[in-house]
Scaffold this active site. Structure first.
Site, PDB file in Angstrom:
ATOM      1  N   GLY A 189       0.838  -1.199   0.000  1.00  0.00           N
ATOM      2  CA  GLY A 189       0.000   0.000   0.000  1.00  0.00           C
ATOM      3  C   GLY A 189       0.871   1.246   0.000  1.00  0.00           C
ATOM      4  CB  SER A 190       2.967   2.667  -1.632  1.00  0.00           C
ATOM      5  OG  SER A 190       2.702   1.921  -2.805  1.00  0.00           O
ATOM      6  NE  ARG A 191       0.706  11.183  -2.887  1.00  0.00           N
ATOM      7  CZ  ARG A 191       0.204  12.248  -2.286  1.00  0.00           C
ATOM      8  NH1 ARG A 191      -0.387  12.117  -1.111  1.00  0.00           N
ATOM      9  NH2 ARG A 191       0.280  13.435  -2.832  1.00  0.00           N
TER      10      ARG A 191
END
Length: 232
Positions: A189-191
């Site tokens: 989960g990240s950006r």
């Protein structure tokens, strides 16, 4: 026809995921020895790891000037912003496209356009929810600056999220890269942010779903205005 079906079912797994998959399977065996019904959560964990680390091939649009999305996910912001300070680009504001990746998105990152890697900078930081605006400034990140064939700078940044604790970047200073080429991964989960050259308008809108290596987010040869999106 059969080969096409198998291609979509048997998706390749990124090699960074094999230790997690193997560990989950080993845990399943241990659980089964302790109490057979416990094998079920172990197998579910194995299935999730296999799904998370999938690494499908992508059909990259090839033409000079095209900038493709470096990640799968949803566009969470399209706005002017200053590139990470560690890249030494000053206080100039550039158009930034932020892409949020949930744990269900493909997490393999890809090069947005062809060129040469000119700067790599790792910044230790917090692990806030990657969907928040302040995550770009406060979270742990790996920043990359590259120069296109026509001499313009593009910046892309891998940003850790709330439960992401490992950023993988295989790039090296001076490396020549092609659009759509795999360069790293973020767990879990990240950006990913992309800073476009001055005067280049994004061709995507907030809420739009990106496909890493395929969705065109900008055209360096175009002079159209930044797009807005509508829910219909």
């Amino acid at each position: 026809m059969e080969n096409n079906v198998l291609k979509y079912v048997l998706v390749p797994i990124n090699r960074a995921g094999w230790p997690f998959i193997a560990g989950a399977l080993l845990l399943s065996v241990i659980f089964a020895l302790i109490w057979p019904p416990l094998v079920i959560p172990g197998l579910l964990l194995s299935a999730f790891c296999t799904y998370f680390f999938r690494d499908p091939d992508r059909y990259v649009p090839v033409r000079p000037g095209l900038v493709v999305s470096p990640a799968d996910g949803l566009v969470s912001a399209v706005e002017p912003a200053t590139p990470p300070a560690e890249l030494g680009m000053g206080d100039v504001s550039l158009m930034r496209v932020s892409i949020f990746l949930s744990v269900f998105d493909v997490h393999v990152n890809r090069i947005p356009t062809g060129g040469e890697i000119t700067e790599l900078a790792y910044h230790e930081g917090a692990f806030l929810n990657a969907a928040e605006d302040k995550a770009s400034d406060l979270n742990e990140r790996q920043s990359v600056r590259m120069k296109t064939a026509d001499g313009r700078d593009i910046v892309f940044v891998q940003i850790a999220g709330l439960i992401a604790r490992r950023i993988i970047c295989t790039l090296k200073h001076g490396q020549s890269v092609r659009a759509g080429e795999r360069f790293g991964l973020i767990r879990f989960g990240s950006r990913t942010d992309v800073y476009l050259p001055d005067g280049v308008a994004p061709m995507v809108a907030v809420g739009q779903r990106m496909i890493g290596g395929e969705t065109v987010i900008a055209d360096l040869t175009s002079d159209e205005e930044t797009r807005a999106g509508e829910v219909r």
